[in-house]
Structures are given as C-alpha cells and as structure tokens.
Design a protein around this motif. Sequence first.
Motif, mmCIF file in Angstrom:
data_model
loop_
_atom_site.group_PDB
_atom_site.id
_atom_site.type_symbol
_atom_site.label_atom_id
_atom_site.label_comp_id
_atom_site.label_asym_id
_atom_site.label_seq_id
_atom_site.Cartn_x
_atom_site.Cartn_y
_atom_site.Cartn_z
ATOM 1 N N PHE A 139 -30.505 0.473 30.588
ATOM 2 C CA PHE A 139 -29.658 -0.423 29.812
ATOM 3 C C PHE A 139 -29.634 -1.769 30.519
ATOM 4 N N GLU A 140 -29.801 -2.831 29.789
ATOM 5 C CA GLU A 140 -29.799 -4.164 30.365
ATOM 6 C C GLU A 140 -28.423 -4.785 30.165
ATOM 7 N N THR A 141 -27.779 -5.157 31.283
ATOM 8 C CA THR A 141 -26.461 -5.772 31.201
ATOM 9 C C THR A 141 -26.609 -7.181 30.631
ATOM 10 N N PRO A 142 -25.515 -7.735 30.114
ATOM 11 C CA PRO A 142 -25.595 -9.090 29.572
ATOM 12 C C PRO A 142 -26.050 -10.123 30.606
ATOM 13 N N ILE A 143 -25.652 -9.943 31.869
ATOM 14 C CA ILE A 143 -26.070 -10.871 32.924
ATOM 15 C C ILE A 143 -27.583 -10.783 33.128
ATOM 16 N N GLU A 144 -28.112 -9.558 33.184
ATOM 17 C CA GLU A 144 -29.558 -9.378 33.354
ATOM 18 C C GLU A 144 -30.321 -9.961 32.175
ATOM 19 N N LYS A 145 -29.778 -9.786 30.976
ATOM 20 C CA LYS A 145 -30.426 -10.317 29.779
ATOM 21 C C LYS A 145 -30.474 -11.840 29.829
ATOM 22 N N ARG A 146 -29.355 -12.454 30.261
ATOM 23 C CA ARG A 146 -29.302 -13.906 30.385
ATOM 24 C C ARG A 146 -30.322 -14.411 31.408
#
Length: 63
Positions: A38-45
């Motif tokens: 699962f990709e956290t929102p921070i990692e996605k950003r």
Amino acid sequence: MPQVIPGEDERIDSVLRRFKREVSKAEIFPDMRKHRFFETPIEKRKRKALAKHKQRKRGGSRG
C-alpha cells in the motif's frame, strides 16, 4: 520477461550484469514495488514529485 543467453566463454558475472540491465530496462522492479504494498499519501506525493522533476529535467512536453 527478460532473457539472456550466455556466450561460449562468457563469465557468469558478466551474464548476470547483462541480465540485471535487461531487468532494469524492462522496469520490472518499480512495477512490482508499485503493486506489492500500500502506498501512503506521502510516498505517492514523493513519487509524483520525482516523476515530475525527471520529466522537467528530460525536457518535458513542449507546446
């Protein structure tokens, strides 16, 4: 799927190096990582910002 056929007198380390290069070109590992966890929102950003930076550095879209 990348495939490397060793030459007649080619050493195993050079064959392995060629295989790793082929895997890198095929972009298997980034794709695997993208679908593995699962990709956290921070990692996605961070990923999107890095992609944007790479595109801008490469020349981006002109028009």
